[in-house]
Design an enzyme around this catalytic site. Structure first.
Site, PDB file in Angstrom:
ATOM      1  N   ASP A 162       0.811  -1.220   0.000  1.00 39.80           N
ATOM      2  CA  ASP A 162       0.000   0.000   0.000  1.00 39.80           C
ATOM      3  C   ASP A 162       0.846   1.272   0.000  1.00 39.80           C
ATOM      4  O   ASP A 162       0.497   2.262  -0.654  1.00 39.80           O
ATOM      5  CB  ASP A 162      -0.951   0.017   1.214  1.00 39.80           C
ATOM      6  CG  ASP A 162      -2.205  -0.817   0.960  1.00 39.80           C
ATOM      7  OD1 ASP A 162      -2.224  -1.570  -0.035  1.00 39.80           O
ATOM      8  OD2 ASP A 162      -3.164  -0.708   1.753  1.00 39.80           O
ATOM      9  N   ASN A 182      -4.768  -2.125  -4.519  1.00 37.70           N
ATOM     10  CA  ASN A 182      -6.035  -2.159  -3.784  1.00 37.70           C
ATOM     11  C   ASN A 182      -5.910  -1.277  -2.538  1.00 37.70           C
ATOM     12  O   ASN A 182      -6.460  -1.591  -1.487  1.00 37.70           O
ATOM     13  CB  ASN A 182      -6.378  -3.604  -3.412  1.00 37.70           C
ATOM     14  CG  ASN A 182      -7.823  -3.749  -2.996  1.00 37.70           C
ATOM     15  OD1 ASN A 182      -8.604  -2.788  -3.064  1.00 37.70           O
ATOM     16  ND2 ASN A 182      -8.196  -4.930  -2.528  1.00 37.70           N
ATOM     17  N   GLU A 220     -11.166  -5.211   1.216  1.00 36.65           N
ATOM     18  CA  GLU A 220     -10.345  -6.004   0.305  1.00 36.65           C
ATOM     19  C   GLU A 220     -11.148  -7.126  -0.345  1.00 36.65           C
ATOM     20  O   GLU A 220     -10.878  -7.573  -1.451  1.00 36.65           O
ATOM     21  CB  GLU A 220      -9.135  -6.584   1.044  1.00 36.65           C
ATOM     22  CG  GLU A 220      -7.996  -5.603   1.248  1.00 36.65           C
ATOM     23  CD  GLU A 220      -8.236  -4.569   2.321  1.00 36.65           C
ATOM     24  OE1 GLU A 220      -9.416  -4.307   2.669  1.00 36.65           O
ATOM     25  OE2 GLU A 220      -7.243  -3.993   2.816  1.00 36.65           O
ATOM     26  N   HIS A 224      -5.117  -9.517   3.171  1.00 39.01           N
ATOM     27  CA  HIS A 224      -4.088  -9.665   4.213  1.00 39.01           C
ATOM     28  C   HIS A 224      -4.658  -9.992   5.583  1.00 39.01           C
ATOM     29  O   HIS A 224      -4.113 -10.802   6.328  1.00 39.01           O
ATOM     30  CB  HIS A 224      -3.261  -8.369   4.269  1.00 39.01           C
ATOM     31  CG  HIS A 224      -4.072  -7.110   4.441  1.00 39.01           C
ATOM     32  ND1 HIS A 224      -3.673  -6.060   5.207  1.00 39.01           N
ATOM     33  CD2 HIS A 224      -5.294  -6.733   3.960  1.00 39.01           C
ATOM     34  CE1 HIS A 224      -4.580  -5.101   5.171  1.00 39.01           C
ATOM     35  NE2 HIS A 224      -5.566  -5.483   4.415  1.00 39.01           N
TER      36      HIS A 224
HETATM   37  C1  LIG Z   1      -9.602  -1.831   4.667  1.00 39.38           C
HETATM   38  C2  LIG Z   1      -8.276  -1.870   4.558  1.00 39.38           C
HETATM   39  O1  LIG Z   1      -7.545  -1.252   3.599  1.00 39.38           O
HETATM   40  P1  LIG Z   1      -7.783   0.022   2.676  1.00 39.38           P
HETATM   41  O2  LIG Z   1      -6.855   1.069   3.195  1.00 39.38           O
HETATM   42  O3  LIG Z   1      -7.409  -0.424   1.300  1.00 39.38           O
HETATM   43  O4  LIG Z   1      -9.219   0.449   2.768  1.00 39.38           O
HETATM   44  C3  LIG Z   1      -7.482  -2.661   5.529  1.00 39.38           C
HETATM   45  O5  LIG Z   1      -6.237  -2.494   5.553  1.00 39.38           O
HETATM   46  O6  LIG Z   1      -8.038  -3.464   6.292  1.00 39.38           O
END
Ligand SMILES: C=C(OP(=O)(O)O)C(=O)O
Ligand SMILES: O=C(O)C1=C[C@@H](OP(=O)(O)O)[C@@H](O)[C@H](O)C1
Length: 426
Positions: A49, A94, A342, A386
């Site tokens: 990310d 994502n 996710e 994850h």
């Molecule tokens: C919802 C999540 O990620 P995101 O930042 O892509 O929304 C997560 O990390 O649980």
């Protein structure tokens, strides 16, 4: 598909130094990129990310130097909004914390920007943010399905005035709007429609903005007033707290079968997910708080809880598997937005828990888990999520082994999760 078999773990004991918070890393990178001055970020998260955010910033002309282990970054702030003479397309995987905030930030300058990501990103809503940005003057169009990425932004600045935003699906929409608002040409008053979900993430946003010199007023999270025409100013140094959501797996492990300390978050943390430790305490674990650590210890049987966990949507998933070790039926409620993350996490959690022989009720916005005396050995599908992989690693704290399919999906926020778990397991 790659898989990882976790044999039963007799006991967990030790200390885990947490990787940096995903939420703070991506906020700080984005603000540092637009701020005046140089920012030295430390304890930055190195994961998928944050890599998407860093790659996007590079493509947008931001200069930075990353340390060899990628946890330190010196960002040379532009001191203005992003602008581009040539069209730019950004692939954001994502990563919600890249997609939503960049969508708002790229409306501020001039240029043509396409934001896209993995196929799952095309199913994750962005409509409420786009509607709000359009009200503030943005020109955004959808390239596939209305209300979802990919989006095309024709950047030409945001103006001031009243802006309405629906907060009932994701707090990231409000976060994105708030972070962009100080760079609009006029003052903005943001009005929240619907019940704001995942509220503590807004505190993370306000904290990050304040570190970069912008303060704003709000009326109990209903109306936010932001002065326009401001420039973010680098604080010089920015230390990223440890990730409180990543902490949840180790704290749960300590509460179930041993004693585990996590460092990098503590009683002064700005992250709402530290409240996960209070849930473990309510279940019967001993929790010790320090300024820079949290420790969880098993001191007897754990008991089920019945709680609204809207304020800790990510860490709440860890309770669904901690429930396997508690007496009684655990109910986690007000978590409807698990369905747009996710994967559809309510469906995924219920489906994989049932493979263990557990009784599960999947409601539209809740999940109910009743443990069983003996878990069945199962192969757990992880849906490229994850947190599903990390949550189900806790099954190994029972007398039953567990197989985690595609364990590398933890790379989204925690690439070496399983190594860290092994380091405290015996
Ligand atoms: C919802 C999540 O990620 P995101 O930042 O892509 O929304 C997560 O990390 O649980
Ligand atoms: O702002 C953030 O950093 C986040 C907000 C939450 O999302 P929602 O607001 O969509 O619940 C959380 O689940 C996500 O992992 C990170």
């Amino acid at each position: 598909m790659e898989s990882l078999k976790l044999s039963p773990i007799a006991r967990v004991e030790g200390t885990v130094n947490l990787p940096g918070s995903k939420s703070l890393s991506n906020r700080a990178l984005l603000l540092a990129a637009q701020a005046q001055g140089i920012t030295h970020l430390t304890n930055l998260l190195d994961s998928d990310d944050t890599r998407y955010m860093l790659d996007a910033l590079r493509a947008l002309g931001v200069q930075y130097e990353l340390s060899a282990d990628k946890t330190e970054c010196v960002v040379h702030g532009l001191g203005r909004a992003f602008s581009a003479a040539e069209p730019i397309s950004l692939f954001l995987g994502n990563a919600g914390t890249a997609m939503r905030p960049l969508c708002a930030a790229l409306c501020l300058g001039t240029g043509e920007f396409t934001l896209t990501g993995e196929p799952r990103m095309w199913e994750r809503p962005i409509g409420h943010l786009v509607e709000a940005l359009r009200e503030a003057g943005a020109e955004i169009s959808y390239l596939k399905t209305d209300g979802y990425p990919p989006v095309f932004i024709n950047g030409k600045g945001l103006w001031g005035g009243d802006v309405h935003i629906d907060g009932s699906v994701s707090s990231q929409f409000l976060t994105a709007l708030l972070m962009a608002a100080p760079m609009a040409s006029g003052d903005i008053r943001v009005h929240i429609k619907g019940e704001l979900v995942s509220k503590p993430y807004i505190d993370i946003t306000l904290h990050a903005m304040s570190q970069f010199g912008v303060e704003l007023e709000h009326d109990n999270y209903q109306t936010f007033y932001i002065k326009g025409n401001q420039t973010y100013v680098s604080p010089g140094q920015f230390l990223v707290e440890g990730d409180a959501s990543s902490a949840s797996y180790f704290l749960a492990a300590g509460a179930i079968k041993g004693k585990v300390r996590v460092t990098g978050v503590g009683s002064n943390s700005i992250q709402g997910d530290v409240k996960f430790a209070d849930v473990l305490a309510a279940m019967g674990a001993k929790i010790t708080w320090g300024e820079n650590f949290i420790e969880a210890e098993n001191i007897g049987p754990l008991h089920a809880v019945d709680m609204d966990m809207n304020h800790i949507p990510d860490a709440a998933m860890t309770i669904a598997t901690t429930a396997l070790f508690a007496t009684g039926t655990t109910r986690i409620s007000n978590i409807h937005n698990w369905r747009v993350k996710e994967t559809d996490r309510l469906y995924a959690m219920a489906t994989e828990l049932r493979k263990l022989g557990v009784e599960v009720e999947e409601g539209e916005d809740y999940i109910v888990v009743t443990p069983t005396a003996e878990l069945k050995e199962a192969e757990i599908a992880t849906y490229n999520d994850h947190r599903i992989a990390m949550c189900f690693s806790l099954v190994a704290l029972s007398d039953t082994a567990v197989v985690i399919l595609d364990p590398k999906c933890t790379a989204k926020t925690f690439p070496d999760y399983f190594e860290q778990l092994a380091s405290i397991s015996s």
